[in-house]
Design an enzyme around this catalytic site. Sequence first.
Site, PDB file in Angstrom:
ATOM      1  N   LYS A 249     -16.307 -34.723   1.742  1.00 11.70           N
ATOM      2  CA  LYS A 249     -14.839 -34.689   1.961  1.00 11.70           C
ATOM      3  C   LYS A 249     -14.443 -35.580   2.849  1.00 11.70           C
ATOM      4  O   LYS A 249     -13.559 -36.439   2.939  1.00 11.70           O
ATOM      5  CB  LYS A 249     -14.604 -33.120   2.480  1.00 11.70           C
ATOM      6  CG  LYS A 249     -15.042 -32.175   1.443  1.00 11.70           C
ATOM      7  CD  LYS A 249     -14.332 -30.665   1.814  1.00 11.70           C
ATOM      8  CE  LYS A 249     -15.214 -30.070   3.091  1.00 11.70           C
ATOM      9  NZ  LYS A 249     -16.610 -29.906   3.011  1.00 11.70           N
TER      10      LYS A 249
ATOM     11  N   ARG B  95      -9.783 -22.813   3.221  1.00  9.99           N
ATOM     12  CA  ARG B  95     -10.818 -22.428   2.855  1.00  9.99           C
ATOM     13  C   ARG B  95     -10.826 -20.935   2.731  1.00  9.99           C
ATOM     14  O   ARG B  95     -11.999 -20.289   2.512  1.00  9.99           O
ATOM     15  CB  ARG B  95     -11.751 -22.517   4.307  1.00  9.99           C
ATOM     16  CG  ARG B  95     -12.855 -23.790   4.482  1.00  9.99           C
ATOM     17  CD  ARG B  95     -13.218 -23.778   5.725  1.00  9.99           C
ATOM     18  NE  ARG B  95     -14.653 -24.402   5.845  1.00  9.99           N
ATOM     19  CZ  ARG B  95     -14.817 -25.728   6.092  1.00  9.99           C
ATOM     20  NH1 ARG B  95     -13.761 -26.530   6.283  1.00  9.99           N
ATOM     21  NH2 ARG B  95     -16.288 -26.036   6.247  1.00  9.99           N
TER      22      ARG B  95
ATOM     23  N   ARG C 119     -28.068 -36.171   8.241  1.00  4.25           N
ATOM     24  CA  ARG C 119     -27.271 -36.230   9.577  1.00  4.25           C
ATOM     25  C   ARG C 119     -27.781 -35.745  10.956  1.00  4.25           C
ATOM     26  O   ARG C 119     -27.500 -36.262  11.989  1.00  4.25           O
ATOM     27  CB  ARG C 119     -25.735 -35.840   8.932  1.00  4.25           C
ATOM     28  CG  ARG C 119     -24.764 -36.200  10.152  1.00  4.25           C
ATOM     29  CD  ARG C 119     -23.382 -35.962   9.482  1.00  4.25           C
ATOM     30  NE  ARG C 119     -23.097 -34.617   9.556  1.00  4.25           N
ATOM     31  CZ  ARG C 119     -22.047 -34.078   8.808  1.00  4.25           C
ATOM     32  NH1 ARG C 119     -21.206 -34.607   8.335  1.00  4.25           N
ATOM     33  NH2 ARG C 119     -21.890 -32.920   8.916  1.00  4.25           N
TER      34      ARG C 119
ATOM     35  N   ARG D   3     -24.297 -33.239  14.485  1.00  4.25           N
ATOM     36  CA  ARG D   3     -23.522 -31.891  14.675  1.00  4.25           C
ATOM     37  C   ARG D   3     -24.117 -30.916  15.155  1.00  4.25           C
ATOM     38  O   ARG D   3     -25.311 -30.440  14.569  1.00  4.25           O
ATOM     39  CB  ARG D   3     -22.379 -31.907  13.603  1.00  4.25           C
ATOM     40  CG  ARG D   3     -21.332 -32.604  13.555  1.00  4.25           C
ATOM     41  CD  ARG D   3     -20.268 -32.583  12.419  1.00  4.25           C
ATOM     42  NE  ARG D   3     -20.155 -31.280  11.763  1.00  4.25           N
ATOM     43  CZ  ARG D   3     -19.506 -31.302  10.648  1.00  4.25           C
ATOM     44  NH1 ARG D   3     -18.981 -32.193  10.081  1.00  4.25           N
ATOM     45  NH2 ARG D   3     -19.440 -29.894  10.123  1.00  4.25           N
TER      46      ARG D   3
ATOM     47  N   ARG E 134     -23.578 -21.946   6.108  1.00  8.85           N
ATOM     48  CA  ARG E 134     -22.234 -22.698   5.820  1.00  8.85           C
ATOM     49  C   ARG E 134     -22.215 -22.738   4.343  1.00  8.85           C
ATOM     50  O   ARG E 134     -20.926 -22.490   3.658  1.00  8.85           O
ATOM     51  CB  ARG E 134     -22.105 -24.118   6.397  1.00  8.85           C
ATOM     52  CG  ARG E 134     -21.865 -24.059   7.836  1.00  8.85           C
ATOM     53  CD  ARG E 134     -22.436 -25.491   8.566  1.00  8.85           C
ATOM     54  NE  ARG E 134     -21.799 -26.592   8.008  1.00  8.85           N
ATOM     55  CZ  ARG E 134     -22.391 -27.986   8.290  1.00  8.85           C
ATOM     56  NH1 ARG E 134     -23.487 -28.060   8.923  1.00  8.85           N
ATOM     57  NH2 ARG E 134     -21.628 -28.820   7.825  1.00  8.85           N
TER      58      ARG E 134
END
Length: 197
Positions: free
Chosen positions: A14, A89, A128, A134, A145
Amino acid sequence: MLNIVLFGPPGSGKGTQAEKLIKKYNLIHISTGDLLRSEVANKTSLGMEAKKIMDAGELVPDEIVIGMIRKKLEEHKSGPGFVFDGFPRTVEQARELRKALTDYDERVTMEISLEVPREELLKRLVKRGEESGRSDDNEQTINNRIDVYERQTVPVTYYYEKMHKHVPVNGIGTIDQIFKRIVDAVEGFEKFHEPKA
Ligand code: AP5
Ligand code: MG
């Protein structure tokens, strides 16, 4: 206005595709995840509260994100439109977005849903996490998630489907291949919905 809801599970691309879309169509990018991370970085009371929820991979309460969105809409109300990334969401957020846009005589043009299977999402986000990281990019939180997405967020696609605004796009391939699919979807959709002379 061109108002695109860029939808998809964590790691579906996204943020990556939103950056390209805003350049091509001169739109404003609103990512509720980025807005929340900036609250966390600034150690605001909202940020401190949100951090715990984000690190667990759960959703921040609807009222908080809706408040952030309303503020951004007001700031850019005379612009050419928005790319909403990671919002709405929940179906409640989708309803509230509709109400907020109606206040400006606007509406969501379409919802583009990036479709990527879980194995690929995990691969991208673990990578990542290892590279830059993160705090929610660890395997346990990533899995939660995705579970939260399936349980609480997928119903948003049915909401837009009922309005004939839901457009699925294959989110596997190179970034440019996927972007081309998105642009084709936007232009095909606009053409189809153009007012007849
Ligand atoms: P948010 O920041 O929205 O994160 P997310 O949805 O979990 O998704 P990501 O940002 O990780 O992925 P993305 O789809 O943007 O993909 P990206 O382009 O980065 O939300 C974080 C948290 O904030 C939530 O868990 C929640 O707690 C809270 N929150 C946010 N919004 C909320 C809301 N509305 N309501 C309630 N709570 C909210 O790509 C991922 C990786 O893959 C990158 O490394 C990228 O380089 C790579 N990549 C991209 N495209 C490709 C490709 N084609 N091939 C290979 N790799 C690729
Ligand atoms: Mg993102």
